[in-house]
Write a protein that holds these residues in place. Structure first.
Motif, PDB file in Angstrom:
ATOM      1  N   MET A 215      17.111   8.253 -14.959  1.00  0.00           N
ATOM      2  CA  MET A 215      18.250   7.491 -14.437  1.00  0.00           C
ATOM      3  C   MET A 215      19.524   7.680 -15.267  1.00  0.00           C
ATOM      4  N   ARG A 216      19.535   8.674 -16.151  1.00  0.00           N
ATOM      5  CA  ARG A 216      20.741   8.956 -16.921  1.00  0.00           C
ATOM      6  C   ARG A 216      21.800   9.534 -15.998  1.00  0.00           C
ATOM      7  N   PRO A 217      23.057   9.239 -16.163  1.00  0.00           N
ATOM      8  CA  PRO A 217      23.675   8.466 -17.239  1.00  0.00           C
ATOM      9  C   PRO A 217      23.746   6.961 -16.945  1.00  0.00           C
ATOM     10  N   THR A 218      23.292   6.532 -15.774  1.00  0.00           N
ATOM     11  CA  THR A 218      23.385   5.112 -15.419  1.00  0.00           C
ATOM     12  C   THR A 218      22.607   4.237 -16.389  1.00  0.00           C
ATOM     13  N   LEU A 219      21.362   4.615 -16.659  1.00  0.00           N
ATOM     14  CA  LEU A 219      20.506   3.885 -17.592  1.00  0.00           C
ATOM     15  C   LEU A 219      19.973   4.854 -18.632  1.00  0.00           C
ATOM     16  N   GLU A 220      19.958   4.436 -19.875  1.00  0.00           N
ATOM     17  CA  GLU A 220      19.486   5.264 -20.981  1.00  0.00           C
ATOM     18  C   GLU A 220      18.120   4.774 -21.452  1.00  0.00           C
ATOM     19  N   PRO A 221      17.328   5.668 -22.048  1.00  0.00           N
ATOM     20  CA  PRO A 221      16.056   5.220 -22.628  1.00  0.00           C
ATOM     21  C   PRO A 221      16.299   4.096 -23.631  1.00  0.00           C
ATOM     22  N   GLY A 222      15.498   3.054 -23.541  1.00  0.00           N
ATOM     23  CA  GLY A 222      15.652   1.897 -24.429  1.00  0.00           C
ATOM     24  C   GLY A 222      16.462   0.764 -23.817  1.00  0.00           C
ATOM     25  N   ASP A 223      17.248   1.052 -22.767  1.00  0.00           N
ATOM     26  CA  ASP A 223      17.975  -0.019 -22.085  1.00  0.00           C
ATOM     27  C   ASP A 223      16.970  -1.001 -21.489  1.00  0.00           C
ATOM     28  N   ARG A 224      17.345  -2.260 -21.493  1.00  0.00           N
ATOM     29  CA  ARG A 224      16.526  -3.280 -20.827  1.00  0.00           C
ATOM     30  C   ARG A 224      17.298  -3.756 -19.607  1.00  0.00           C
ATOM     31  N   VAL A 225      16.580  -3.964 -18.504  1.00  0.00           N
ATOM     32  CA  VAL A 225      17.218  -4.410 -17.272  1.00  0.00           C
ATOM     33  C   VAL A 225      16.541  -5.676 -16.760  1.00  0.00           C
ATOM     34  N   LEU A 226      17.339  -6.536 -16.156  1.00  0.00           N
ATOM     35  CA  LEU A 226      16.837  -7.739 -15.525  1.00  0.00           C
ATOM     36  C   LEU A 226      16.604  -7.423 -14.058  1.00  0.00           C
ATOM     37  N   VAL A 227      15.391  -7.651 -13.591  1.00  0.00           N
ATOM     38  CA  VAL A 227      14.998  -7.319 -12.231  1.00  0.00           C
ATOM     39  C   VAL A 227      14.768  -8.600 -11.445  1.00  0.00           C
ATOM     40  N   ARG A 228      15.375  -8.654 -10.280  1.00  0.00           N
ATOM     41  CA  ARG A 228      15.160  -9.782  -9.367  1.00  0.00           C
ATOM     42  C   ARG A 228      14.066  -9.356  -8.390  1.00  0.00           C
ATOM     43  N   ARG A 229      12.898  -9.987  -8.529  1.00  0.00           N
ATOM     44  CA  ARG A 229      11.774  -9.657  -7.653  1.00  0.00           C
ATOM     45  C   ARG A 229      12.143  -9.986  -6.214  1.00  0.00           C
ATOM     46  N   GLY A 230      11.598  -9.205  -5.295  1.00  0.00           N
ATOM     47  CA  GLY A 230      11.892  -9.474  -3.888  1.00  0.00           C
ATOM     48  C   GLY A 230      11.133  -8.545  -2.977  1.00  0.00           C
ATOM     49  N   SER A 231      11.507  -8.588  -1.747  1.00  0.00           N
ATOM     50  CA  SER A 231      10.859  -7.809  -0.702  1.00  0.00           C
ATOM     51  C   SER A 231      11.638  -6.528  -0.449  1.00  0.00           C
ATOM     52  N   ALA A 232      10.920  -5.451  -0.199  1.00  0.00           N
ATOM     53  CA  ALA A 232      11.568  -4.182   0.135  1.00  0.00           C
ATOM     54  C   ALA A 232      12.378  -4.320   1.421  1.00  0.00           C
ATOM     55  N   ALA A 233      11.974  -5.218   2.305  1.00  0.00           N
ATOM     56  CA  ALA A 233      12.678  -5.412   3.569  1.00  0.00           C
ATOM     57  C   ALA A 233      14.112  -5.904   3.361  1.00  0.00           C
ATOM     58  N   ARG A 234      14.378  -6.530   2.223  1.00  0.00           N
ATOM     59  CA  ARG A 234      15.723  -7.052   1.948  1.00  0.00           C
ATOM     60  C   ARG A 234      16.557  -6.099   1.097  1.00  0.00           C
ATOM     61  N   ALA A 235      15.939  -5.036   0.593  1.00  0.00           N
ATOM     62  CA  ALA A 235      16.647  -4.092  -0.282  1.00  0.00           C
ATOM     63  C   ALA A 235      17.552  -3.176   0.541  1.00  0.00           C
ATOM     64  N   ARG A 236      18.600  -2.714  -0.084  1.00  0.00           N
ATOM     65  CA  ARG A 236      19.560  -1.842   0.582  1.00  0.00           C
ATOM     66  C   ARG A 236      19.701  -0.526  -0.176  1.00  0.00           C
ATOM     67  N   ALA A 237      19.992   0.520   0.572  1.00  0.00           N
ATOM     68  CA  ALA A 237      20.217   1.836  -0.034  1.00  0.00           C
ATOM     69  C   ALA A 237      21.331   1.732  -1.070  1.00  0.00           C
ATOM     70  N   GLY A 238      21.155   2.451  -2.165  1.00  0.00           N
ATOM     71  CA  GLY A 238      22.129   2.455  -3.250  1.00  0.00           C
ATOM     72  C   GLY A 238      21.726   1.575  -4.412  1.00  0.00           C
ATOM     73  N   ALA A 239      20.837   0.631  -4.175  1.00  0.00           N
ATOM     74  CA  ALA A 239      20.399  -0.282  -5.236  1.00  0.00           C
ATOM     75  C   ALA A 239      19.472   0.441  -6.205  1.00  0.00           C
ATOM     76  N   ILE A 240      19.533   0.056  -7.467  1.00  0.00           N
ATOM     77  CA  ILE A 240      18.566   0.552  -8.443  1.00  0.00           C
ATOM     78  C   ILE A 240      17.359  -0.371  -8.351  1.00  0.00           C
ATOM     79  N   THR A 241      16.203   0.227  -8.146  1.00  0.00           N
ATOM     80  CA  THR A 241      15.009  -0.562  -7.890  1.00  0.00           C
ATOM     81  C   THR A 241      13.927  -0.290  -8.916  1.00  0.00           C
ATOM     82  N   VAL A 242      13.006  -1.228  -8.995  1.00  0.00           N
ATOM     83  CA  VAL A 242      11.820  -1.076  -9.832  1.00  0.00           C
ATOM     84  C   VAL A 242      10.628  -1.037  -8.893  1.00  0.00           C
ATOM     85  N   LEU A 243       9.769  -0.044  -9.133  1.00  0.00           N
ATOM     86  CA  LEU A 243       8.576   0.145  -8.317  1.00  0.00           C
ATOM     87  C   LEU A 243       7.350   0.014  -9.193  1.00  0.00           C
TER      88      LEU A 243
END
Length: 159
Positions: A39-67
């Motif tokens: 995910m470089r240059p957007t996210l670097e190794p060691g960066d911590r991210v806050l993830v809002r859990r949710g449904s894939a049905a509500r996600a939109r293209a362009g979002a950074i997601t956790v799988l």
């Protein structure tokens, strides 16, 4: 009631409310540490991210997601052992390029099995790393089952 008993009851009620709030937040939020260069240059190794859990049905293209990565042989994404997160869970972070009903974008490169312009079927996601040279994503793997979707990155917390 005498004042010490009232104070004790208020403190106990406050503690119960705090624990309840913490449990609710834990079910809705997750902190993930980036491990890798996909995910470089957007996210670097060691960066911590806050993830809002949710449904894939509500996600939109362009979002950074956790799988979520299913453990075991024959899984959709080969990852090294150091990618295992807390509790033995493995996560991967990618950009959501297309959701069900969206068209597969062009320019995914040679060797991809995804036909440009075809619609992403229900129950599937197209995910891409921001650094194609260092990413194993839908370019190699094809569409990813939506059941592995955990949530959307709400913000970067830093290192």
């Amino acid at each position: 009631m005498n004042p010490p008993v009232i104070l004790l009851a208020a403190a106990l009620l406050s503690a119960v409310a705090g624990v309840t709030a913490l449990l609710v937040l834990r079910r809705r939020l997750l902190v993930v540490t980036v491990d890798g260069h996909s995910m470089r240059p957007t996210l670097e190794p060691g960066d911590r991210v806050l993830v809002r859990r949710g449904s894939a049905a509500r996600a939109r293209a362009g979002a950074i997601t956790v799988l979520r990565h299913p453990a075991g042989p024959g899984t959709w994404l080969p990852l090294p052992p150091e990618a295992v997160g807390e509790g033995g869970q493995i996560y991967t972070i990618k950009r959501l390029a297309a959701v069900p009903g969206d068209r597969v974008p062009g320019g995914l490169g040679p060797g991809t099995a995804l036909a440009s312009g075809t619609a992403v079927p229900p129950g599937c996601l197209l995910v891409l790393g921001d650094n194609p040279a260092q990413s194993v994503d839908s370019r190699q793997l094809g569409l990813i089952p939506a059941e592995y979707f955990v949530g959307v990155v709400a913000r970067r917390l830093g290192r």
